[in-house]
Write an enzyme that holds these catalytic residues in place. Sequence first.
Site, PDB file in Angstrom:
ATOM      1  N   HIS A   1       0.865  -1.208   0.000  1.00  0.00           N
ATOM      2  CA  HIS A   1       0.000   0.000   0.000  1.00  0.00           C
ATOM      3  C   HIS A   1       0.891   1.244   0.000  1.00  0.00           C
ATOM      4  CE1 HIS A   1      -3.800   2.190   1.486  1.00  0.00           C
ATOM      5  NE2 HIS A   1      -2.891   3.122   1.252  1.00  0.00           N
TER       6      HIS A   1
ATOM      7  N   HIS B   1       1.344   5.463  -1.727  1.00  0.00           N
ATOM      8  CA  HIS B   1       0.896   6.586  -2.567  1.00  0.00           C
ATOM      9  C   HIS B   1       2.138   7.241  -3.165  1.00  0.00           C
ATOM     10  CE1 HIS B   1      -3.213   6.632  -0.808  1.00  0.00           C
ATOM     11  NE2 HIS B   1      -2.568   6.142   0.233  1.00  0.00           N
TER      12      HIS B   1
ATOM     13  N   LYS C   1      -9.307  -0.448  -5.758  1.00  0.00           N
ATOM     14  CA  LYS C   1      -9.373   0.233  -4.469  1.00  0.00           C
ATOM     15  C   LYS C   1     -10.734   0.879  -4.270  1.00  0.00           C
ATOM     16  CE  LYS C   1      -8.033   1.952  -0.553  1.00  0.00           C
ATOM     17  NZ  LYS C   1      -6.859   2.701  -0.180  1.00  0.00           N
TER      18      LYS C   1
ATOM     19  N   HIS D   1     -10.588   1.048   1.817  1.00  0.00           N
ATOM     20  CA  HIS D   1     -10.342   2.027   2.885  1.00  0.00           C
ATOM     21  C   HIS D   1     -11.501   1.854   3.855  1.00  0.00           C
ATOM     22  CE1 HIS D   1      -8.794   5.903   4.566  1.00  0.00           C
ATOM     23  NE2 HIS D   1      -9.979   5.809   5.131  1.00  0.00           N
TER      24      HIS D   1
ATOM     25  N   HIS E   1      -4.500  -0.568   5.814  1.00  0.00           N
ATOM     26  CA  HIS E   1      -4.121   0.143   7.049  1.00  0.00           C
ATOM     27  C   HIS E   1      -5.117  -0.108   8.179  1.00  0.00           C
ATOM     28  CE1 HIS E   1      -6.867   2.880   5.091  1.00  0.00           C
ATOM     29  NE2 HIS E   1      -5.956   3.363   4.270  1.00  0.00           N
TER      30      HIS E   1
ATOM     31  N   ASP F   1       1.349   2.587   3.609  1.00  0.00           N
ATOM     32  CA  ASP F   1       0.471   3.750   3.420  1.00  0.00           C
ATOM     33  C   ASP F   1       1.305   5.028   3.395  1.00  0.00           C
ATOM     34  OD1 ASP F   1      -1.803   5.207   2.942  1.00  0.00           O
ATOM     35  OD2 ASP F   1      -2.400   5.327   5.034  1.00  0.00           O
TER      36      ASP F   1
HETATM   37  C1  NCD Z   1      -3.802   9.012   2.090  1.00  0.00           C
HETATM   38  C2  NCD Z   1      -3.385  10.054   1.061  1.00  0.00           C
HETATM   39  O1  NCD Z   1      -2.839  11.092   1.461  1.00  0.00           O
HETATM   40  O2  NCD Z   1      -3.570   9.822  -0.143  1.00  0.00           O
HETATM   41  N1  NCD Z   1      -3.819   9.626   3.388  1.00  0.00           N
HETATM   42  C3  NCD Z   1      -3.720   9.013   4.568  1.00  0.00           C
HETATM   43  O3  NCD Z   1      -3.848   9.682   5.589  1.00  0.00           O
HETATM   44  N2  NCD Z   1      -3.450   7.733   4.662  1.00  0.00           N
HETATM   45  C4  NCD Z   1      -5.101   8.407   1.725  1.00  0.00           C
HETATM   46  C5  NCD Z   1      -5.434   7.170   2.497  1.00  0.00           C
HETATM   47  O4  NCD Z   1      -4.801   6.131   2.337  1.00  0.00           O
HETATM   48  O5  NCD Z   1      -6.361   7.232   3.315  1.00  0.00           O
HETATM   49 ZN    ZN Z   2      -3.388   5.048   1.719  1.00  0.00          ZN
END
Ligand code: NCD
Ligand code: ZN
Length: 346
Positions: free
Chosen positions: A13, A15, A98, A135, A173, A246
């Site tokens: 996971h 971003h 997702k 999520h 998460h 995450d």
């Molecule tokens: C994530 C993001 O910034 O894209 N933020 C987070 O707090 N984890 C989005 C997510 O996974 O909820």
């Molecule tokens: Zn995330």
Amino acid sequence: MTRLTIRKPDDWHVHFRDGDILKSVAPFTAAHFARAIVMPNLVPPVTTAKMAADYRARIMAAVKGHAFTPLMTCYLTDDTDRRDLIAGFSDGVFTAVKLYPAHATTNSAAGVKSIDKVMPVLEAMAEAGMRLCVHGEVPLPEIDVFDREKAFIDRVLLPLLARVPTLKIIMEHVTTKDGVAVVRAHKDRLGATLTPQHLLYNRNALFAGGLRPHMYCLPVLKREEHRLALRQAATSGEPGFFLGTDSAPHLRHLKEADCGCAGVFGAPAALAAYLKVFEEEKALDRFEAFASLNGPAFYGLPPNEERVTLEKRPSLVCDEVEVGKLGEIHPLFGGDQVDWSLAPAS
Ligand code: NCD
Ligand code: ZN
């Protein structure tokens, strides 16, 4: 134990964002992990196989020089085209889907408003053997922010497991003992990723001596009893629990703001952070299961053949990662010393 040789880990996971941020952050993940499940919550979100293939190419350009495979996800909306989705899965463009409940987190406005509307897509995924990442929060104003994961389990997840009996789901998460329990109760159907921040900190960290925007992520940090349940699950070796950072980078000025963004940028120190947890729990012998074996097994993918060595050698985590002219991002453990490092490849 001061050295640990294991199969190369994956991050289930992450971003990466896009543009200059992608170029600055993706190399940290590619330096430590062989593969990563890449989240699709760009602006606009990654909703088609063509968008995912183009995004994958931009990621590959950003991690040039690393042997790294991005595993792409499709952002589920009420209007997802199931033919494009399943064709993208068959072609190897998409690995998973997702589900963001609409307005649950960063860039989720286009998320799912009606589970009924996406049922045909979920049924097609189950038939094709495609995994669903969720999520797991119900973002309704009447539900307390600390109770939103439990509400998701009761109102969305359990009904979904019953309605689509062969769909395999990853609770991303996971942050509560309730999440841990539901994964254990549905071993063949459910998996969960665990982040370093939820294993290391409870919600006090948000207010330690003042408001701490870099500790703010969604789902928000929880009570100590939940953190202890997560640590026990992560270090148990049980197949349902696996590594997913995450890592969610946001520019410093967007976190240190009147309305700060949610997300912890964990990528630079992720392995060191997890190893701190496993060492404290005297479970280093189970780190390989968590980091390198359970994730691929749940996704039906082979584990990595390459081995890496992790060693107890102090190193300093950079305080900031520069993003061209845009500003900088402050990572987890930024400016601090960590105990564990990846040994140089021999
Ligand atoms: C994530 C993001 O910034 O894209 N933020 C987070 O707090 N984890 C989005 C997510 O996974 O909820
Ligand atoms: Zn995330």
